[in-house]
Design an enzyme around this catalytic site. Sequence first.
Site, PDB file in Angstrom:
ATOM      1  N   SER A 143       0.864  -1.183   0.000  1.00 16.97           N
ATOM      2  CA  SER A 143       0.000   0.000   0.000  1.00 16.97           C
ATOM      3  C   SER A 143       0.900   1.233   0.000  1.00 16.97           C
ATOM      4  O   SER A 143       2.087   1.144   0.346  1.00 16.97           O
ATOM      5  CB  SER A 143      -0.850  -0.003   1.278  1.00 16.97           C
ATOM      6  OG  SER A 143      -1.524   1.223   1.445  1.00 16.97           O
ATOM      7  N   TYR A 156      -1.784  -0.822  10.544  1.00 16.21           N
ATOM      8  CA  TYR A 156      -1.975  -1.159   9.130  1.00 16.21           C
ATOM      9  C   TYR A 156      -0.691  -0.878   8.350  1.00 16.21           C
ATOM     10  O   TYR A 156      -0.214  -1.725   7.575  1.00 16.21           O
ATOM     11  CB  TYR A 156      -3.149  -0.353   8.552  1.00 16.21           C
ATOM     12  CG  TYR A 156      -3.410  -0.624   7.082  1.00 16.21           C
ATOM     13  CD1 TYR A 156      -3.935  -1.841   6.670  1.00 16.21           C
ATOM     14  CD2 TYR A 156      -3.115   0.337   6.108  1.00 16.21           C
ATOM     15  CE1 TYR A 156      -4.170  -2.098   5.313  1.00 16.21           C
ATOM     16  CE2 TYR A 156      -3.347   0.095   4.765  1.00 16.21           C
ATOM     17  CZ  TYR A 156      -3.878  -1.122   4.371  1.00 16.21           C
ATOM     18  OH  TYR A 156      -4.105  -1.373   3.039  1.00 16.21           O
TER      19      TYR A 156
HETATM   20  N1  LIG Z   1      -8.543  -0.207  -1.664  1.00 14.87           N
HETATM   21  C1  LIG Z   1      -7.483   0.489  -1.375  1.00 14.87           C
HETATM   22  O1  LIG Z   1      -7.519   1.737  -1.341  1.00 14.87           O
HETATM   23  C2  LIG Z   1      -6.185  -0.200  -1.066  1.00 14.87           C
HETATM   24  C3  LIG Z   1      -5.026   0.572  -1.021  1.00 14.87           C
HETATM   25  C4  LIG Z   1      -3.821  -0.054  -0.730  1.00 14.87           C
HETATM   26  C5  LIG Z   1      -3.778  -1.400  -0.494  1.00 14.87           C
HETATM   27  N2  LIG Z   1      -4.938  -2.130  -0.518  1.00 14.87           N
HETATM   28  C6  LIG Z   1      -4.849  -3.561  -0.243  1.00 14.87           C
HETATM   29  O2  LIG Z   1      -5.520  -4.273  -1.258  1.00 14.87           O
HETATM   30  C7  LIG Z   1      -5.890  -5.549  -0.765  1.00 14.87           C
HETATM   31  C8  LIG Z   1      -7.326  -5.857  -1.180  1.00 14.87           C
HETATM   32  O3  LIG Z   1      -8.197  -4.981  -0.496  1.00 14.87           O
HETATM   33  P1  LIG Z   1      -9.446  -4.257  -1.191  1.00 14.87           P
HETATM   34  O4  LIG Z   1      -9.160  -2.802  -1.214  1.00 14.87           O
HETATM   35  O5  LIG Z   1      -9.819  -4.933  -2.425  1.00 14.87           O
HETATM   36  O6  LIG Z   1     -10.556  -4.459  -0.044  1.00 14.87           O
HETATM   37  P2  LIG Z   1     -11.833  -5.422   0.026  1.00 14.87           P
HETATM   38  O7  LIG Z   1     -12.783  -5.097  -1.060  1.00 14.87           O
HETATM   39  O8  LIG Z   1     -12.303  -5.305   1.438  1.00 14.87           O
HETATM   40  O9  LIG Z   1     -11.215  -6.848  -0.234  1.00 14.87           O
HETATM   41  C9  LIG Z   1     -10.483  -7.535   0.738  1.00 14.87           C
HETATM   42  C10 LIG Z   1     -10.431  -8.981   0.339  1.00 14.87           C
HETATM   43  O10 LIG Z   1      -9.639  -9.674   1.322  1.00 14.87           O
HETATM   44  C11 LIG Z   1     -10.366 -10.814   1.700  1.00 14.87           C
HETATM   45  N3  LIG Z   1     -10.055 -11.229   3.060  1.00 14.87           N
HETATM   46  C12 LIG Z   1     -10.109 -10.517   4.207  1.00 14.87           C
HETATM   47  N4  LIG Z   1      -9.794 -11.300   5.257  1.00 14.87           N
HETATM   48  C13 LIG Z   1      -9.540 -12.540   4.737  1.00 14.87           C
HETATM   49  C14 LIG Z   1      -9.171 -13.785   5.300  1.00 14.87           C
HETATM   50  N5  LIG Z   1      -8.992 -13.935   6.616  1.00 14.87           N
HETATM   51  N6  LIG Z   1      -9.001 -14.840   4.476  1.00 14.87           N
HETATM   52  C15 LIG Z   1      -9.192 -14.699   3.139  1.00 14.87           C
HETATM   53  N7  LIG Z   1      -9.525 -13.555   2.554  1.00 14.87           N
HETATM   54  C16 LIG Z   1      -9.707 -12.489   3.349  1.00 14.87           C
HETATM   55  C17 LIG Z   1     -11.830 -10.445   1.557  1.00 14.87           C
HETATM   56  O11 LIG Z   1     -12.596 -11.638   1.344  1.00 14.87           O
HETATM   57  P3  LIG Z   1     -13.565 -12.342   2.405  1.00 14.87           P
HETATM   58  O12 LIG Z   1     -14.094 -11.274   3.311  1.00 14.87           O
HETATM   59  O13 LIG Z   1     -14.599 -12.973   1.530  1.00 14.87           O
HETATM   60  O14 LIG Z   1     -12.706 -13.355   3.097  1.00 14.87           O
HETATM   61  C18 LIG Z   1     -11.790  -9.613   0.296  1.00 14.87           C
HETATM   62  O15 LIG Z   1     -11.880 -10.442  -0.834  1.00 14.87           O
HETATM   63  C19 LIG Z   1      -5.665  -5.501   0.745  1.00 14.87           C
HETATM   64  O16 LIG Z   1      -4.456  -6.165   1.068  1.00 14.87           O
HETATM   65  C20 LIG Z   1      -5.528  -4.024   1.028  1.00 14.87           C
HETATM   66  O17 LIG Z   1      -4.772  -3.762   2.185  1.00 14.87           O
HETATM   67  C21 LIG Z   1      -6.129  -1.563  -0.820  1.00 14.87           C
END
Ligand SMILES: NC(=O)c1ccc[n+]([C@@H]2O[C@H](COP(=O)([O-])OP(=O)(O)OC[C@H]3O[C@@H](n4cnc5c(N)ncnc54)[C@H](OP(=O)(O)O)[C@@H]3O)[C@@H](O)[C@H]2O)c1
Length: 248
Positions: A143, A156
Amino acid sequence: MSNNIEGKVVVITGASSGLGEAAARHLSAQGASVVLGARRVERLQSLAKDLSRDGGKALAVETDVSNCDAVKKLVDTAVQTCGRIDVMINNAGLMPQAPLELLKVNEWDRMIDVNIKGVLYGVAAALPYMKQQKSGHFINVSSVAGHKVGPGFAVYAATKFAVRALSEGLRQETKSYNIRTTVISPGAVASELANTVTDPETAARLHKYYEETAIPADSFARAVAFAINEPEDVDVNEILFRPTRQQL
Ligand SMILES: NC(=O)c1ccc[n+]([C@@H]2O[C@H](COP(=O)([O-])OP(=O)(O)OC[C@H]3O[C@@H](n4cnc5c(N)ncnc54)[C@H](OP(=O)(O)O)[C@@H]3O)[C@@H](O)[C@H]2O)c1
């Protein structure tokens, strides 16, 4: 082959929403077989159905990445079904931001379990296959918070700094196996990530910030596709991208 994505077997954790789902759709459209892991298996199944209907190959495997055996099962299933694993995208994560003084110790534990240990379990599951194949690609999701710390997201950020440290060590240690390692560090991207915040004040601020700032998740999908699509002798190690309007 028209690209270096077509025909590859790509395992994606956190594929049930947001960035992981967008990557699955984009890679599938370019001819990759995608193996989808997350806890909300009904979402994965409906995504897999969608992709198959459009001519893609997709498999849903219920996976909690905080469980080492479950991640091993996800990767083993990919190899048993598709014959190999070419790319492991360690994407699952959560971001329950809150000031440290609120002492949300359970949320600290969850972030360490999913954002750090989940990535390590992905490495443990896929590395033996990639070593044997003498090829493979890890894509670990950090991130902008893996580069910058600020008030309210110390834990985080710590987990995302850890992803970068682990990835650099992995990169150095796997040269002789012809393995590529990419860290992707997104800025604000529209997803369900802010829903994991339980502190009401932080949640309100973050939702507003995302509404005003975030860009669509296909930005992430294109970054993933770029790293995979480069020729095998090119190892794209770091991609950091932000919305043009994002300041910090
Ligand atoms: N969106 C942003 O602005 C942003 C910025 C920087 C980095 N990121 C990173 O991008 C990645 C994806 O996040 P996102 O933004 O797409 O958010 P999201 O829509 O909340 O997706 C998170 C995903 O992680 C899965 N997850 C959470 N806990 C889990 C577990 N214990 N086992 C398996 N899967 C799990 C969730 O699936 P289930 O709940 O179905 O398990 C979901 O598919 C994360 O690592 C986040 O830190 C996001």
